[in-house]
Design a protein around this motif. Structure first.
Motif, PDB file in Angstrom:
ATOM      1  N   LEU A  93       0.824  -1.203   0.000  1.00  0.00           N
ATOM      2  CA  LEU A  93       0.000   0.000   0.000  1.00  0.00           C
ATOM      3  C   LEU A  93       0.861   1.256   0.000  1.00  0.00           C
ATOM      4  O   LEU A  93       0.559   2.231  -0.703  1.00  0.00           O
ATOM      5  N   ASP A  94       1.946   1.229   0.762  1.00  0.00           N
ATOM      6  CA  ASP A  94       2.847   2.380   0.783  1.00  0.00           C
ATOM      7  C   ASP A  94       3.472   2.598  -0.584  1.00  0.00           C
ATOM      8  O   ASP A  94       3.571   3.739  -1.057  1.00  0.00           O
ATOM      9  N   LEU A  95       3.913   1.520  -1.239  1.00  0.00           N
ATOM     10  CA  LEU A  95       4.508   1.653  -2.571  1.00  0.00           C
ATOM     11  C   LEU A  95       3.504   2.212  -3.574  1.00  0.00           C
ATOM     12  O   LEU A  95       3.871   2.997  -4.454  1.00  0.00           O
ATOM     13  N   CYS A  96       2.251   1.828  -3.425  1.00  0.00           N
ATOM     14  CA  CYS A  96       1.228   2.236  -4.399  1.00  0.00           C
ATOM     15  C   CYS A  96       0.643   3.615  -4.108  1.00  0.00           C
ATOM     16  O   CYS A  96       0.371   4.382  -5.043  1.00  0.00           O
ATOM     17  N   LEU A  97       0.456   3.937  -2.841  1.00  0.00           N
ATOM     18  CA  LEU A  97      -0.302   5.137  -2.476  1.00  0.00           C
ATOM     19  C   LEU A  97       0.537   6.248  -1.868  1.00  0.00           C
ATOM     20  O   LEU A  97       0.173   7.425  -1.975  1.00  0.00           O
ATOM     21  N   VAL A 154       9.029  10.049  -3.958  1.00  0.00           N
ATOM     22  CA  VAL A 154       8.303  11.144  -4.612  1.00  0.00           C
ATOM     23  C   VAL A 154       8.951  12.493  -4.314  1.00  0.00           C
ATOM     24  O   VAL A 154       9.179  13.314  -5.215  1.00  0.00           O
ATOM     25  N   GLU A 155       9.264  12.731  -3.042  1.00  0.00           N
ATOM     26  CA  GLU A 155       9.824  14.018  -2.658  1.00  0.00           C
ATOM     27  C   GLU A 155      11.226  14.230  -3.226  1.00  0.00           C
ATOM     28  O   GLU A 155      11.581  15.334  -3.636  1.00  0.00           O
ATOM     29  N   CYS A 184      14.984  16.221  -8.190  1.00  0.00           N
ATOM     30  CA  CYS A 184      15.631  15.822  -9.439  1.00  0.00           C
ATOM     31  C   CYS A 184      14.989  16.498 -10.639  1.00  0.00           C
ATOM     32  O   CYS A 184      15.676  17.055 -11.504  1.00  0.00           O
ATOM     33  N   THR A 185      13.668  16.474 -10.699  1.00  0.00           N
ATOM     34  CA  THR A 185      12.948  17.066 -11.831  1.00  0.00           C
ATOM     35  C   THR A 185      13.204  18.559 -11.933  1.00  0.00           C
ATOM     36  O   THR A 185      13.431  19.098 -13.022  1.00  0.00           O
ATOM     37  N   ILE A 186      13.188  19.250 -10.801  1.00  0.00           N
ATOM     38  CA  ILE A 186      13.426  20.696 -10.793  1.00  0.00           C
ATOM     39  C   ILE A 186      14.859  21.006 -11.223  1.00  0.00           C
ATOM     40  O   ILE A 186      15.109  21.936 -11.985  1.00  0.00           O
ATOM     41  N   LEU A 187      15.813  20.219 -10.739  1.00  0.00           N
ATOM     42  CA  LEU A 187      17.206  20.412 -11.149  1.00  0.00           C
ATOM     43  C   LEU A 187      17.358  20.245 -12.660  1.00  0.00           C
ATOM     44  O   LEU A 187      18.113  20.982 -13.310  1.00  0.00           O
ATOM     45  N   GLN A 188      16.658  19.289 -13.220  1.00  0.00           N
ATOM     46  CA  GLN A 188      16.755  19.037 -14.653  1.00  0.00           C
ATOM     47  C   GLN A 188      16.192  20.178 -15.484  1.00  0.00           C
ATOM     48  O   GLN A 188      16.572  20.361 -16.643  1.00  0.00           O
ATOM     49  N   THR A 189      15.289  20.962 -14.898  1.00  0.00           N
ATOM     50  CA  THR A 189      14.759  22.135 -15.601  1.00  0.00           C
ATOM     51  C   THR A 189      15.678  23.345 -15.462  1.00  0.00           C
ATOM     52  O   THR A 189      15.455  24.360 -16.124  1.00  0.00           O
ATOM     53  N   GLY A 190      16.667  23.262 -14.590  1.00  0.00           N
ATOM     54  CA  GLY A 190      17.609  24.359 -14.407  1.00  0.00           C
ATOM     55  C   GLY A 190      17.185  25.401 -13.401  1.00  0.00           C
ATOM     56  O   GLY A 190      17.854  26.437 -13.258  1.00  0.00           O
ATOM     57  N   ASP A 200      20.545  12.820 -12.058  1.00  0.00           N
ATOM     58  CA  ASP A 200      20.207  11.406 -12.223  1.00  0.00           C
ATOM     59  C   ASP A 200      20.713  10.541 -11.072  1.00  0.00           C
ATOM     60  O   ASP A 200      20.241   9.413 -10.888  1.00  0.00           O
ATOM     61  N   ASP A 201      21.685  11.056 -10.300  1.00  0.00           N
ATOM     62  CA  ASP A 201      22.148  10.298  -9.141  1.00  0.00           C
ATOM     63  C   ASP A 201      21.041  10.133  -8.109  1.00  0.00           C
ATOM     64  O   ASP A 201      21.034   9.158  -7.347  1.00  0.00           O
ATOM     65  N   ILE A 202      20.121  11.074  -8.065  1.00  0.00           N
ATOM     66  CA  ILE A 202      18.968  10.949  -7.159  1.00  0.00           C
ATOM     67  C   ILE A 202      18.116   9.760  -7.567  1.00  0.00           C
ATOM     68  O   ILE A 202      17.649   8.985  -6.724  1.00  0.00           O
ATOM     69  N   LEU A 203      17.921   9.588  -8.877  1.00  0.00           N
ATOM     70  CA  LEU A 203      17.147   8.450  -9.366  1.00  0.00           C
ATOM     71  C   LEU A 203      17.876   7.139  -9.082  1.00  0.00           C
ATOM     72  O   LEU A 203      17.240   6.132  -8.746  1.00  0.00           O
ATOM     73  N   ARG A 204      19.200   7.151  -9.199  1.00  0.00           N
ATOM     74  CA  ARG A 204      19.977   5.941  -8.894  1.00  0.00           C
ATOM     75  C   ARG A 204      19.871   5.596  -7.407  1.00  0.00           C
ATOM     76  O   ARG A 204      19.771   4.420  -7.039  1.00  0.00           O
ATOM     77  N   ALA A 205      19.898   6.616  -6.561  1.00  0.00           N
ATOM     78  CA  ALA A 205      19.735   6.388  -5.119  1.00  0.00           C
ATOM     79  C   ALA A 205      18.357   5.804  -4.825  1.00  0.00           C
ATOM     80  O   ALA A 205      18.199   4.955  -3.929  1.00  0.00           O
ATOM     81  N   ASN A 206      17.355   6.233  -5.573  1.00  0.00           N
ATOM     82  CA  ASN A 206      16.011   5.693  -5.394  1.00  0.00           C
ATOM     83  C   ASN A 206      15.919   4.236  -5.827  1.00  0.00           C
ATOM     84  O   ASN A 206      15.145   3.459  -5.261  1.00  0.00           O
TER      85      ASN A 206
END
Length: 323
Positions: free
Chosen positions: A13-17, A105-106, A111-117, A290-296
């Motif tokens: 449930l945690d993974l999904c919600l 998610v957080e 990561c997403t904001i960093l990718q936008t500059g 992308d290192d944030i995504l790798r950590a995830n």
């Protein structure tokens, strides 16, 4: 056996919600209890270093015990009415105690904001995840800080809660969450909490001692599974696992540093004061979003391995000794 099934469903449930913002969360109530108790204790005890330590000890004892006992009482009463009512509440609370999806998610937002500059916005988003000041951090420092918090909270937010849930069900899970919340609210080495927060910080160190080391070992295995540098993860873990002011934080941060080929740690600013921390890992390349995504990826794999390992251990105990 039912504890394992309940915790496993809560994990899914945690993974999904994740944690919907509109849903009342027990940790919020624990936090409110800490705030009110601190206010009362500070009024009742003289403002001397010794008395502040005594007040802090009382807080560190009362809040976790009350959190465990209240949940135990309600679960006990529901069990008298219906097993399924007990099971549903136990599963729901197990889901709320875990934080895999929320952490992912957080951190992905950063990561997403960093990718936008948009560095200022990334700093602001990061400030919701870390205790250090973020307004002067570079893009690389923001990425590193986010990797560090994902690595540390893989233990605090997932592995440790899973361990305590499997050992003692939701009551022990809430005991741990109360300890962890106390540390995050009062366990600081600043003027306000230097004495008052000592007991909470020490209790958190004790509660996380075993989970942090279990998490680090499973993270090393996960590094191989998700095709990161498992060999370097083991090497840096062995070398730098104690390179931190906390006895536990560097356990998982060293694994992440090795697996990603980054240098983490170093000097940070907390409440306007520079805190010198040892460098963890080797600076083989600059950190990137992308290192944030790798950590995830490490986080998810470690979480699943932890659930499988602890679940099997609990089932074996149940079969052998009826635990």
């Amino acid at each position: 056996m039912w504890i394992v099934i309940s915790v496993a469903i809560g994990f899914v449930l945690d993974l999904c919600l994740g944690d919907p913002v509109w849903m009342p969360h027990p940790v919020v109530w624990i936090g409110k209890g800490i705030t009110r108790s601190e206010r009362i204790l500070r009024k009742c005890f003289p403002k001397t270093s010794q008395m502040e330590r005594v007040a802090g000890v009382i807080l560190a004892i009362v809040i976790p015990i009350c959190s465990a006992c209240l949940s135990l009482l309600l679960l006990f009463l529901l069990r008298k009415v219906s097993f399924w009512l007990w099971f549903v509440l136990h599963t729901f609370w197990s889901y709320q105690i875990l934080a895999t999806r929320c952490l992912t998610v957080e951190s992905k937002k950063v990561c997403t904001i960093l990718q936008t500059g948009d560095l200022p916005k990334a700093r602001q988003q990061l400030s919701h995840l870390v205790g250090r000041e973020t307004k002067e951090l570079s893009e690389e420092e923001v990425a590193k800080a986010c990797v560090e918090t994902v690595a540390e909270n893989t233990s605090d937010g997932v592995v440790a809660p899973l361990l305590y849930l499997m050992l003692g069900g939701v009551p022990l899970g809430f005991w741990y969450k109360a300890v962890n919340t106390l540390d995050s609210m009062v366990g600081y080495r600043n003027e306000k909490y230097q004495y008052f927060g000592t007991a909470s910080a020490r209790l958190d160190d004790i509660a996380n001692f075993l989970p942090a080391r279990l998490c680090a070992l499973l993270m090393i295995l996960s590094a191989w599974v998700v095709r990161l540098d498992g060999k370097a993860a083991w090497k840096i873990f062995r070398r730098d696992r104690l390179c931190h002011l906390s006895p536990n934080s560097a356990q998982t941060e060293s694994v992440a540093a090795g697996a990603l080929g980054l240098a983490l740690g170093g000097s940070h600013v907390y409440f306007g004061k520079v805190v010198e921390k040892p460098v963890i890992g080797d600076d083989t390349r600059p950190a990137e979003p992308d290192d944030i995504l790798r950590a995830n990826r490490l986080l998810y794999c470690t979480s699943i391995l932890t659930l499988l390992l602890l679940g099997m251990c609990r089932i074996m105990l149940a079969l052998w000794v009826g635990y």
